[in-house]
Design a protein around this motif. Structure first.
Motif, PDB file in Angstrom:
ATOM      1  N   TYR A   1     -98.474  53.537 -73.791  1.00 26.20           N
ATOM      2  CA  TYR A   1     -99.194  54.816 -73.668  1.00 26.20           C
ATOM      3  C   TYR A   1     -98.324  55.873 -72.993  1.00 26.20           C
ATOM      4  CZ  TYR A   1    -103.292  51.816 -74.451  1.00 26.20           C
ATOM      5  OH  TYR A   1    -104.182  50.909 -74.946  1.00 26.20           O
ATOM      6  N   ARG A   2     -97.693  55.498 -71.877  1.00 25.88           N
ATOM      7  CA  ARG A   2     -96.881  56.491 -71.179  1.00 25.88           C
ATOM      8  C   ARG A   2     -95.636  56.829 -71.998  1.00 25.88           C
ATOM      9  NH1 ARG A   2     -94.710  55.514 -65.143  1.00 25.88           N
ATOM     10  NH2 ARG A   2     -93.228  54.238 -66.307  1.00 25.88           N
ATOM     11  N   GLY A   3     -95.065  55.846 -72.673  1.00 24.68           N
ATOM     12  CA  GLY A   3     -93.922  56.117 -73.533  1.00 24.68           C
ATOM     13  C   GLY A   3     -94.262  57.111 -74.626  1.00 24.68           C
ATOM     14  N   ARG A   4     -95.411  56.938 -75.245  1.00 24.61           N
ATOM     15  CA  ARG A   4     -95.846  57.894 -76.276  1.00 24.61           C
ATOM     16  C   ARG A   4     -96.042  59.280 -75.676  1.00 24.61           C
ATOM     17  NH1 ARG A   4     -97.995  56.706 -81.325  1.00 24.61           N
ATOM     18  NH2 ARG A   4     -97.781  58.956 -81.447  1.00 24.61           N
ATOM     19  N   PHE A   5     -96.566  59.319 -74.456  1.00 24.55           N
ATOM     20  CA  PHE A   5     -96.744  60.606 -73.777  1.00 24.55           C
ATOM     21  C   PHE A   5     -95.389  61.274 -73.550  1.00 24.55           C
ATOM     22  CE2 PHE A   5     -96.775  62.885 -69.693  1.00 24.55           C
ATOM     23  CZ  PHE A   5     -97.606  63.937 -70.035  1.00 24.55           C
ATOM     24  N   TYR A   6     -94.417  60.515 -73.020  1.00 28.10           N
ATOM     25  CA  TYR A   6     -93.078  61.081 -72.814  1.00 28.10           C
ATOM     26  C   TYR A   6     -92.508  61.606 -74.134  1.00 28.10           C
ATOM     27  CZ  TYR A   6     -92.376  59.436 -67.981  1.00 28.10           C
ATOM     28  OH  TYR A   6     -92.451  59.242 -66.629  1.00 28.10           O
ATOM     29  N   ASP A   7     -92.713  60.863 -75.199  1.00 27.89           N
ATOM     30  CA  ASP A   7     -92.206  61.238 -76.519  1.00 27.89           C
ATOM     31  C   ASP A   7     -92.954  62.461 -77.057  1.00 27.89           C
ATOM     32  OD1 ASP A   7     -91.539  61.441 -79.239  1.00 27.89           O
ATOM     33  OD2 ASP A   7     -92.140  59.417 -79.729  1.00 27.89           O
ATOM     34  N   ASP A   8     -94.259  62.352 -77.172  1.00 31.71           N
ATOM     35  CA  ASP A   8     -95.068  63.358 -77.865  1.00 31.71           C
ATOM     36  C   ASP A   8     -95.235  64.674 -77.104  1.00 31.71           C
ATOM     37  OD1 ASP A   8     -95.438  61.490 -79.872  1.00 31.71           O
ATOM     38  OD2 ASP A   8     -97.453  60.939 -79.224  1.00 31.71           O
ATOM     39  N   TYR A   9     -95.344  64.612 -75.775  1.00 29.24           N
ATOM     40  CA  TYR A   9     -95.694  65.802 -75.016  1.00 29.24           C
ATOM     41  C   TYR A   9     -94.550  66.357 -74.165  1.00 29.24           C
ATOM     42  CZ  TYR A   9    -100.349  64.878 -76.618  1.00 29.24           C
ATOM     43  OH  TYR A   9    -101.428  64.669 -77.437  1.00 29.24           O
ATOM     44  N   LEU A  10     -93.692  65.504 -73.670  1.00 27.53           N
ATOM     45  CA  LEU A  10     -92.610  65.972 -72.808  1.00 27.53           C
ATOM     46  C   LEU A  10     -91.252  65.969 -73.502  1.00 27.53           C
ATOM     47  CD1 LEU A  10     -93.592  64.233 -69.443  1.00 27.53           C
ATOM     48  CD2 LEU A  10     -94.233  66.501 -70.288  1.00 27.53           C
ATOM     49  N   GLU A  11     -91.192  65.329 -74.664  1.00 25.26           N
ATOM     50  CA  GLU A  11     -89.937  65.192 -75.416  1.00 25.26           C
ATOM     51  C   GLU A  11     -88.819  64.645 -74.534  1.00 25.26           C
ATOM     52  OE1 GLU A  11     -89.220  68.922 -77.441  1.00 25.26           O
ATOM     53  OE2 GLU A  11     -90.976  68.636 -78.721  1.00 25.26           O
ATOM     54  N   ASP A  12     -89.195  63.721 -73.663  1.00 20.21           N
ATOM     55  CA  ASP A  12     -88.230  63.041 -72.801  1.00 20.21           C
ATOM     56  C   ASP A  12     -88.001  61.658 -73.411  1.00 20.21           C
ATOM     57  OD1 ASP A  12     -86.744  61.763 -70.832  1.00 20.21           O
ATOM     58  OD2 ASP A  12     -87.819  62.757 -69.195  1.00 20.21           O
TER      59      ASP A  12
ATOM     60  N   ASP B   1     -85.430  59.610 -73.413  1.00 14.80           N
ATOM     61  CA  ASP B   1     -84.841  58.565 -72.572  1.00 14.80           C
ATOM     62  C   ASP B   1     -85.919  57.844 -71.764  1.00 14.80           C
ATOM     63  OD1 ASP B   1     -82.098  58.827 -73.319  1.00 14.80           O
ATOM     64  OD2 ASP B   1     -81.945  60.618 -72.049  1.00 14.80           O
ATOM     65  N   LYS B   2     -86.835  58.612 -71.171  1.00 15.60           N
ATOM     66  CA  LYS B   2     -87.913  57.983 -70.401  1.00 15.60           C
ATOM     67  C   LYS B   2     -88.852  57.210 -71.324  1.00 15.60           C
ATOM     68  CE  LYS B   2     -87.912  60.620 -66.195  1.00 15.60           C
ATOM     69  NZ  LYS B   2     -88.624  61.508 -65.292  1.00 15.60           N
ATOM     70  N   ALA B   3     -89.075  57.735 -72.514  1.00 16.98           N
ATOM     71  CA  ALA B   3     -89.907  57.013 -73.484  1.00 16.98           C
ATOM     72  C   ALA B   3     -89.262  55.669 -73.807  1.00 16.98           C
ATOM     73  CB  ALA B   3     -90.092  57.843 -74.747  1.00 16.98           C
ATOM     74  N   ILE B   4     -87.963  55.673 -74.044  1.00 15.67           N
ATOM     75  CA  ILE B   4     -87.243  54.427 -74.347  1.00 15.67           C
ATOM     76  C   ILE B   4     -87.345  53.455 -73.176  1.00 15.67           C
ATOM     77  CG2 ILE B   4     -84.918  53.460 -74.660  1.00 15.67           C
ATOM     78  CD1 ILE B   4     -84.352  55.952 -76.469  1.00 15.67           C
ATOM     79  N   GLU B   5     -87.241  53.958 -71.952  1.00 15.11           N
ATOM     80  CA  GLU B   5     -87.394  53.093 -70.774  1.00 15.11           C
ATOM     81  C   GLU B   5     -88.760  52.413 -70.775  1.00 15.11           C
ATOM     82  OE1 GLU B   5     -86.615  54.992 -66.990  1.00 15.11           O
ATOM     83  OE2 GLU B   5     -84.823  55.964 -67.808  1.00 15.11           O
TER      84      GLU B   5
END
Length: 178
Positions: free
Chosen positions: A45-56, A58-62
């Motif tokens: 869930y948090r990875g998708r958030f980093y990807d979809d909303y923050l475009e971060d 690297d953090k999504a991959i983590e």
């Protein structure tokens, strides 16, 4: 407690999806992980958030990697990590993750094969890309993005305008309003 976890997850989704409050959403996704750090879904869930909303990415991959550490049999974690590797231009890692998805869930779907073919195209392995596009079309002959991507490969990389035209025509047939 799973009831609290669900509340934090739902509130985080509300903040990000409806209220455009990414700071509050991130706090709730973090709290969700704090409450249940061994639940791989929370990292998803948090990875998708980093990807979809923050475009971060690297953090999504983590987060997806941590989720995989906790649950190495979840194809969605590999798929999402593969998508993020793709965005960062790491096509080899993306392919490795997409192939793992295929191993874990052979019926994952046409989107997997479309993404996999695009990675091969970006690595200039056009024969492999064409093979994967054909597999994608066999799975779902109505998924228009495959025809567009394959047509682009034919026209831009292989100078095969006849094949490109066939795919562009199929794309128009599938999506005449677009």
């Amino acid at each position: 407690d799973s009831t609290y976890s669900l509340v934090y997850k739902n509130r985080a989704d509300l903040y990000s999806q409806n209220l455009n409050d990414n700071d509050s959403a991130l706090l709730d996704y973090n709290k969700l992980i704090e409450l249940e750090p061994e639940d791989s879904d929370n990292y998803y869930y948090r990875g998708r958030f980093y990807d979809d909303y923050l475009e971060d990415y690297d953090k999504a991959i983590e987060d997806f990697s941590k989720g995989i550490e906790l649950n190495s049999s979840d194809p969605d974690l590999y798929f999402e990590r593969g998508r993020n590797y793709y965005v960062l231009g790491n096509y080899k890692k993306s392919i490795a993750d997409f192939l793992t998805v295929e191993e874990l869930d052979p019926d994952y779907g046409v989107v997997l094969y479309n993404n996999l073919a695009v990675c091969y195209k970006n690595l200039n392995d056009y024969d492999k890309a064409l093979e994967i596009y054909a597999r994608a079309i066999k799975i779902d002959s109505t998924y228009s993005l495959v025809y567009k991507n394959r047509a682009d490969l034919y026209s831009q990389n292989l100078n095969d305008n006849d094949s490109a035209l066939l795919d562009y025509n199929k794309l128009i047939e599938l999506e005449p309003e677009d």
